[in-house]
Write a protein that holds these residues in place. Structure first.
Motif, PDB file in Angstrom:
ATOM      1  N   GLY A  13       0.794  -1.217   0.000  1.00  0.00           N
ATOM      2  CA  GLY A  13       0.000   0.000   0.000  1.00  0.00           C
ATOM      3  C   GLY A  13       0.824   1.263   0.000  1.00  0.00           C
ATOM      4  N   GLY A  14       2.110   1.121   0.210  1.00  0.00           N
ATOM      5  CA  GLY A  14       2.991   2.274   0.259  1.00  0.00           C
ATOM      6  C   GLY A  14       3.434   2.741  -1.111  1.00  0.00           C
ATOM      7  N   SER A  15       4.323   3.723  -1.104  1.00  0.00           N
ATOM      8  CA  SER A  15       4.784   4.351  -2.340  1.00  0.00           C
ATOM      9  C   SER A  15       6.296   4.462  -2.359  1.00  0.00           C
ATOM     10  CB  SER A  15       4.179   5.757  -2.465  1.00  0.00           C
ATOM     11  OG  SER A  15       2.778   5.727  -2.440  1.00  0.00           O
ATOM     12  N   LEU A  16       6.836   4.474  -3.550  1.00  0.00           N
ATOM     13  CA  LEU A  16       8.247   4.744  -3.778  1.00  0.00           C
ATOM     14  C   LEU A  16       8.379   5.471  -5.097  1.00  0.00           C
ATOM     15  CD1 LEU A  16      10.158   1.417  -2.916  1.00  0.00           C
ATOM     16  CD2 LEU A  16      10.360   3.603  -1.696  1.00  0.00           C
ATOM     17  N   LYS A  85       2.301  -3.554  -4.068  1.00  0.00           N
ATOM     18  CA  LYS A  85       1.875  -4.887  -3.658  1.00  0.00           C
ATOM     19  C   LYS A  85       3.101  -5.778  -3.501  1.00  0.00           C
ATOM     20  CE  LYS A  85      -2.225  -4.343  -6.583  1.00  0.00           C
ATOM     21  NZ  LYS A  85      -3.006  -4.915  -7.706  1.00  0.00           N
ATOM     22  N   PRO A  86       2.996  -6.819  -2.688  1.00  0.00           N
ATOM     23  CA  PRO A  86       4.142  -7.729  -2.550  1.00  0.00           C
ATOM     24  C   PRO A  86       4.639  -8.277  -3.886  1.00  0.00           C
ATOM     25  CG  PRO A  86       2.593  -8.130  -0.780  1.00  0.00           C
ATOM     26  CD  PRO A  86       1.934  -7.121  -1.703  1.00  0.00           C
ATOM     27  N   LYS A  87       3.747  -8.466  -4.834  1.00  0.00           N
ATOM     28  CA  LYS A  87       4.164  -8.988  -6.131  1.00  0.00           C
ATOM     29  C   LYS A  87       4.954  -7.972  -6.949  1.00  0.00           C
ATOM     30  CE  LYS A  87      -0.151  -7.895  -8.593  1.00  0.00           C
ATOM     31  NZ  LYS A  87      -1.265  -8.472  -9.390  1.00  0.00           N
ATOM     32  N   ASP A  88       5.029  -6.734  -6.480  1.00  0.00           N
ATOM     33  CA  ASP A  88       5.877  -5.739  -7.141  1.00  0.00           C
ATOM     34  C   ASP A  88       7.333  -5.862  -6.709  1.00  0.00           C
ATOM     35  OD1 ASP A  88       3.197  -3.412  -6.686  1.00  0.00           O
ATOM     36  OD2 ASP A  88       3.767  -4.418  -8.548  1.00  0.00           O
ATOM     37  N   VAL A 120       8.479  -5.138  -1.210  1.00  0.00           N
ATOM     38  CA  VAL A 120       7.190  -4.751  -0.646  1.00  0.00           C
ATOM     39  C   VAL A 120       6.747  -5.844   0.321  1.00  0.00           C
ATOM     40  CG1 VAL A 120       4.823  -4.036  -1.129  1.00  0.00           C
ATOM     41  CG2 VAL A 120       6.635  -3.578  -2.804  1.00  0.00           C
ATOM     42  N   SER A 121       6.627  -5.487   1.566  1.00  0.00           N
ATOM     43  CA  SER A 121       6.234  -6.464   2.574  1.00  0.00           C
ATOM     44  C   SER A 121       4.719  -6.466   2.758  1.00  0.00           C
ATOM     45  CB  SER A 121       6.918  -6.139   3.897  1.00  0.00           C
ATOM     46  OG  SER A 121       6.487  -4.872   4.371  1.00  0.00           O
ATOM     47  N   SER A 122       4.209  -7.628   3.100  1.00  0.00           N
ATOM     48  CA  SER A 122       2.756  -7.760   3.282  1.00  0.00           C
ATOM     49  C   SER A 122       2.332  -7.433   4.703  1.00  0.00           C
ATOM     50  CB  SER A 122       2.313  -9.184   2.928  1.00  0.00           C
ATOM     51  OG  SER A 122       3.014 -10.106   3.710  1.00  0.00           O
TER      52      SER A 122
END
Length: 122
Positions: A13-16, A85-88, A120-122
């Motif tokens: 849900g975060g951003s970079l 998402k974690p898949k990113d 990306v952690s869940s």
């Protein structure tokens, strides 16, 4: 000649925002792309932008979440990523194409940055 940075660890849900700075060569007339790769898998295109910035391509998996942009005056291309998402999770690479226009083929790109890891952690 291309250096990607801005990766790191972020919660789902975060951003970079990734940046890719060029040195030693002007890429303002080249299409640019961002790719990503996970261990054991092929390097896949994420987004690409034409030399003018008017034409943009996004992989279906990132549409609506990632935004590619460029600043030709700074010889820099960016990838804003939101709703991660974690898949990113992957190593993200920037690359410059031989041509001016958007190309999604891996072999259209012959200048590559060293990659920056996004986790990306869940």
């Amino acid at each position: 000649q291309l250096q990607a940075f801005g990766g790191g660890l972020v919660q789902a849900g975060g951003s970079l925002k990734l940046s890719c700075a060029a040195s030693g060569r002007n890429f303002s007339s080249n299409a640019m792309g961002w790719f990503r790769q996970t261990p054991g898998k092929e390097r896949d295109i994420v987004a690409a932008i034409s030399w003018t910035g008017r034409t943009i391509y996004y992989a279906d998996s990132v549409k609506g979440r990632f935004t590619i942009s460029r600043d030709n005056a700074k010889n820099t291309v960016y990838l804003q990523m939101i709703s991660l998402k974690p898949k990113d999770t992957a190593v993200y690479y920037c690359a410059a194409a031989l041509g001016n226009y958007v190309d999604i083929a891996l072999n259209a790109y012959n200048y590559w940055g060293q990659g920056t890891l996004v986790t990306v952690s869940s």
